[in-house]
Design a protein around this motif. Structure first.
Motif, PDB file in Angstrom:
ATOM      1  N   GLN A   1      -6.965  -7.874   0.918  1.00 56.43           N
ATOM      2  CA  GLN A   1      -8.099  -7.908   0.129  1.00 56.43           C
ATOM      3  C   GLN A   1      -9.199  -7.543   1.160  1.00 56.43           C
ATOM      4  OE1 GLN A   1      -7.939 -11.948  -1.053  1.00 56.43           O
ATOM      5  NE2 GLN A   1      -6.888 -11.514  -2.956  1.00 56.43           N
TER       6      GLN A   1
ATOM      7  N   PHE B   1       1.004  -1.103  -0.029  1.00 54.19           N
ATOM      8  CA  PHE B   1       0.126  -0.012   0.045  1.00 54.19           C
ATOM      9  C   PHE B   1       0.812   1.202   0.002  1.00 54.19           C
ATOM     10  CE2 PHE B   1      -2.856  -3.220   1.420  1.00 54.19           C
ATOM     11  CZ  PHE B   1      -4.269  -2.456   1.022  1.00 54.19           C
TER      12      PHE B   1
ATOM     13  N   CYS C   1      -1.387  -1.382  -4.103  1.00 53.75           N
ATOM     14  CA  CYS C   1      -2.637  -0.642  -4.000  1.00 53.75           C
ATOM     15  C   CYS C   1      -2.185   0.869  -3.761  1.00 53.75           C
ATOM     16  CB  CYS C   1      -3.532  -1.062  -2.786  1.00 53.75           C
ATOM     17  SG  CYS C   1      -5.037  -0.215  -2.511  1.00 53.75           S
TER      18      CYS C   1
ATOM     19  N   PRO D   1      -8.681  -0.718  -6.530  1.00 51.51           N
ATOM     20  CA  PRO D   1      -8.493  -2.242  -6.413  1.00 51.51           C
ATOM     21  C   PRO D   1      -6.983  -2.410  -6.169  1.00 51.51           C
ATOM     22  CG  PRO D   1     -10.097  -1.773  -7.987  1.00 51.51           C
ATOM     23  CD  PRO D   1      -9.436  -0.154  -7.382  1.00 51.51           C
ATOM     24  N   ILE D   2      -6.541  -3.785  -5.825  1.00 57.09           N
ATOM     25  CA  ILE D   2      -5.230  -4.029  -5.845  1.00 57.09           C
ATOM     26  C   ILE D   2      -4.877  -4.550  -7.306  1.00 57.09           C
ATOM     27  CG2 ILE D   2      -3.578  -5.889  -5.016  1.00 57.09           C
ATOM     28  CD1 ILE D   2      -5.403  -5.956  -2.493  1.00 57.09           C
TER      29      ILE D   2
ATOM     30  N   TRP E   1     -14.299  -0.362   0.818  1.00 61.24           N
ATOM     31  CA  TRP E   1     -15.430  -0.343  -0.193  1.00 61.24           C
ATOM     32  C   TRP E   1     -16.784  -0.218   0.602  1.00 61.24           C
ATOM     33  CZ3 TRP E   1     -12.946  -4.334  -3.772  1.00 61.24           C
ATOM     34  CH2 TRP E   1     -11.662  -3.705  -4.328  1.00 61.24           C
TER      35      TRP E   1
ATOM     36  N   THR F   1      -9.373  -3.569   1.644  1.00 66.13           N
ATOM     37  CA  THR F   1      -9.937  -2.953   0.721  1.00 66.13           C
ATOM     38  C   THR F   1     -11.374  -3.049   0.248  1.00 66.13           C
ATOM     39  OG1 THR F   1      -9.305  -4.792  -0.970  1.00 66.13           O
ATOM     40  CG2 THR F   1      -7.776  -2.920  -0.958  1.00 66.13           C
ATOM     41  N   GLN F   2     -11.719  -4.352   0.730  1.00 66.78           N
ATOM     42  CA  GLN F   2     -13.267  -4.622   0.497  1.00 66.78           C
ATOM     43  C   GLN F   2     -13.896  -4.084   1.939  1.00 66.78           C
ATOM     44  OE1 GLN F   2     -13.508  -8.782   0.246  1.00 66.78           O
ATOM     45  NE2 GLN F   2     -12.335  -8.754  -1.515  1.00 66.78           N
TER      46      GLN F   2
ATOM     47  N   VAL G   1      -9.484   4.293  -2.040  1.00 66.97           N
ATOM     48  CA  VAL G   1      -9.020   3.025  -2.051  1.00 66.97           C
ATOM     49  C   VAL G   1      -9.273   2.146  -3.299  1.00 66.97           C
ATOM     50  CG1 VAL G   1      -8.646   0.749  -0.801  1.00 66.97           C
ATOM     51  CG2 VAL G   1      -9.031   2.939   0.381  1.00 66.97           C
TER      52      VAL G   1
ATOM     53  N   LEU H   1      -3.126   4.321  -2.746  1.00 67.37           N
ATOM     54  CA  LEU H   1      -4.123   4.978  -2.049  1.00 67.37           C
ATOM     55  C   LEU H   1      -4.187   6.632  -2.360  1.00 67.37           C
ATOM     56  CD1 LEU H   1      -3.611   3.796   1.594  1.00 67.37           C
ATOM     57  CD2 LEU H   1      -5.366   2.952   0.078  1.00 67.37           C
TER      58      LEU H   1
END
Length: 122
Positions: A21, A5, A48, A42-43, A28, A24-25, A40, A50
């Motif tokens: 994961q 990140f 990722c 997607p990877i 969201w 990030t989820q 944020v 920011l």
């Protein structure tokens, strides 16, 4: 495997892919509830990046929501995520927008995240 990140070309965290994961989820999901862009993305290729403008705004909004809740389970769900976000902003040198929060709030999160930061690899 792990994911980097970054904020403004500074590596701020290097968690395992599953942790990345989940983070990030969570961002969201909370972004959807708050109706504000999390900053944020997607990877991509284990990275990722920011958004240095949107992510701090999101963290401030989320912190303010946390302050306004008197709901134990909801506060507990938010606290772990907000703590991680504060560590990322601190490591990225992007804490200026956090100054808009009260000094008591900043003190609480600074104390709350000190130990957490030690467990978050760069």
């Amino acid at each position: 495997m792990s994911c980097f990140f970054t904020i403004a070309e500074t590596d701020v965290w290097n968690p395992a892919n599953r942790v990345a994961q989940l983070f990030t989820q969570q961002a969201w999901a909370m972004s959807s509830v708050l109706d504000i862009d999390s900053g944020v993305p997607p990877i991509v290729d284990d990275e990722c990046v920011l958004d240095p403008t949107l992510f701090p705004d999101f963290v401030v909004a989320l912190t303010r929501k946390h302050e306004g809740f008197d709901h134990g389970p909801l506060s507990a769900l938010l606290e772990g995520f907000i703590g991680v976000c504060w560590v990322l902003l601190d490591r990225g040198g992007n804490t200026g927008k956090l100054l808009a929060l009260g000094s008591g709030t900043r003190k609480f999160w600074t104390e709350h995240t000190t130990e957490l930061a030690r467990s978050m690899p760069r």
